[in-house]
Design an enzyme around this catalytic site. Structure first.
Site, PDB file in Angstrom:
ATOM      1  CB  SER A  13      47.919  36.063  52.626  1.00  0.00           C
ATOM      2  OG  SER A  13      49.314  36.044  52.516  1.00  0.00           O
ATOM      3  CG  ASP A  61      50.983  40.820  47.020  1.00  0.00           C
ATOM      4  OD1 ASP A  61      51.941  40.135  47.420  1.00  0.00           O
ATOM      5  OD2 ASP A  61      49.804  40.598  47.355  1.00  0.00           O
ATOM      6  CG  HIS A 106      50.033  40.747  50.785  1.00  0.00           C
ATOM      7  ND1 HIS A 106      49.744  39.736  49.900  1.00  0.00           N
ATOM      8  CD2 HIS A 106      49.982  40.184  52.018  1.00  0.00           C
ATOM      9  CE1 HIS A 106      49.538  38.609  50.563  1.00  0.00           C
ATOM     10  NE2 HIS A 106      49.673  38.861  51.854  1.00  0.00           N
TER      11      HIS A 106
END
Length: 398
Positions: free
Chosen positions: A239, A334, A364
């Site tokens: 991320s 996501d 995610h």
């Protein structure tokens, strides 16, 4: 092989309607127009997007109209459902302190494992990965770097993976993402240096990026102190950490510093366009939503103009030529899926050997959930294989 983790980065929810210093719309306007939808993406709606308000008493799993539970695989849905039962709230309804301390997906994973009659602590111990805390110097003083070493590695220096955790540059710590770091150490037969860095809003952008590069240079200079091979040092991140890892490789290239051996970029933040196909399709997804990303933007950027930084616009404002080989991993539920795929395509177009893998039916932050989510194990195995091949000097197919 199973283990558990703590991941506050999974505490995303839905748009609160609260005013932001940098709104998602303003963030999106800094980037080029969205790329066309991927061939395997679901059709995108033509009607204008209306962000739903949420109840301040709703849990993550109770927020209406996300569609996540219907699209998620059974094992993924089990973890998300448990997170809701524990009372996690949508992140944009929380203060920074509340977001950092409320129930996490790690708690949900542990609860799921206990429901199955498994001992999370015993499962982690069975991995046989030792850990040692060290520090590296930064402009803000010193920061923690946790060294994970596979106990069965044998003699001789091991390759090193400098790993950057996620959390939108605001929440989470090396503890939060310990499962990912341990898995990479075990499966790639490498030492993982998991890096802590200054967080926003206490330290605004680009403090985390500065620390990330400082940690990489420290690892190159000090690998021998913890049994690592300074000639074989890769970068990895999830991320926001995936964004940090990519930027470290770019800074190394541009600063005539030894380039990483490989880049592992797991659902990376790669652009500022919040109108991509996956942002539209997954605007209300959980655990990460468009609203949650707006919350992270608000807390991270010092001023709206920061959103124009090439560091945040890897797909549109950066020359990617000459970077090391890459593995890019995304997931279907996501908001960041489109920009991750676009980054992989841009890397390939720039001549960078790149492996791209998308996993359907997961969300995610799935990468560290191997004890409870089967696609996590698959993604970890594939990433570890790419890393082992890069460390061995084997060419990666473009």
């Amino acid at each position: 092989m199973t283990y558990v983790f703590r991941s506050s980065a999974l505490l995303a929810g839905f748009m609160s309607g609260t005013a932001l210093l940098v709104t998602p719309a303003a963030f999106a306007q800094t980037a080029a127009p969205s790329a066309p939808a991927a061939a395997n993406a679901d059709p995108m709606p033509d009607a204008p997007v209306v962000e739903p308000a949420f109840s301040t008493v709703a849990t993550v799993a109770e927020t209406p109209d996300s569609g996540t539970m219907k699209r998620a695989d059974k094992d993924m849905a089990t973890v998300l459902r448990k997170l809701g039962e524990l009372g996690a709230k949508p992140i944009q309804s929380r203060s920074v302190e509340q977001a950092r301390t409320q129930p996490t997906p790690a708690d949900a994973v542990m609860a799921v494992l206990k429901d199955e009659g498994k001992d999370p602590a015993a499962l982690m111990a069975a991995m046989k990965v030792s850990k040692k805390d060290m520090t590296y110097p930064t402009a803000g003083g010193t920061q923690l770097v946790r060294i994970y070493t596979p106990e069965s590695a044998g003699s001789g220096p091991l390759p090193v993976i400098v790993y950057y955790h996620g959390g939108g540059w605001v929440i989470a710590t090396v503890d939060t993402y310990e499962a990912s770091a341990m898995a990479l150490a075990k499966k790639a037969n490498a030492i993982v240096a998991s890096v802590e860095y200054r967080h926003a809003p206490e330290n605004k952008f680009p403090a985390a990026h500065e620390d990330a590069f400082a940690a990489y240079k420290w690892a190159l200079a000090n690998a021998g102190q913890f049994g690592g091979d300074p000639a074989r040092v890769a970068v990895a991140g999830e991320s926001a950490g995936g964004n940090l890892a990519a930027n470290v490789a770019i800074m190394a290239r541009d600063g005539n510093v030894q380039k990483p051996t490989h880049m592992l970029l797991v659902y990376p933040v790669a652009g500022t366009d919040m109108n991509t196909p996956s942002y539209i399709q997954n605007q209300n997804a959980m655990p990460l939503s468009k609203g949650a990303m707006g919350w992270f933007v608000d807390k991270t950027l010092a001023k709206p103009g920061d959103a124009k930084s090439p560091m945040l616009n890897l797909t549109t404002m950066v020359d990617l030529k000459g970077l090391p080989s890459a593995t890019v991993i995304t997931d279907s539920i996501d908001p960041l899926m489109s920009e991750g795929k676009m980054l992989a395509e841009k890397l390939k177009a720039a001549g960078v050997p790149t492996a791209y893998r998308n996993y359907e039916g997961v969300t995610h932050e799935f990468f560290g959930m191997a004890p409870a989510v089967s696609d996590s194990e698959k993604a970890q195995d594939a990433a570890a294989q790419d890393l082992r091949e890069a460390f061995a000097g084997k060419p990666q197919a473009k």
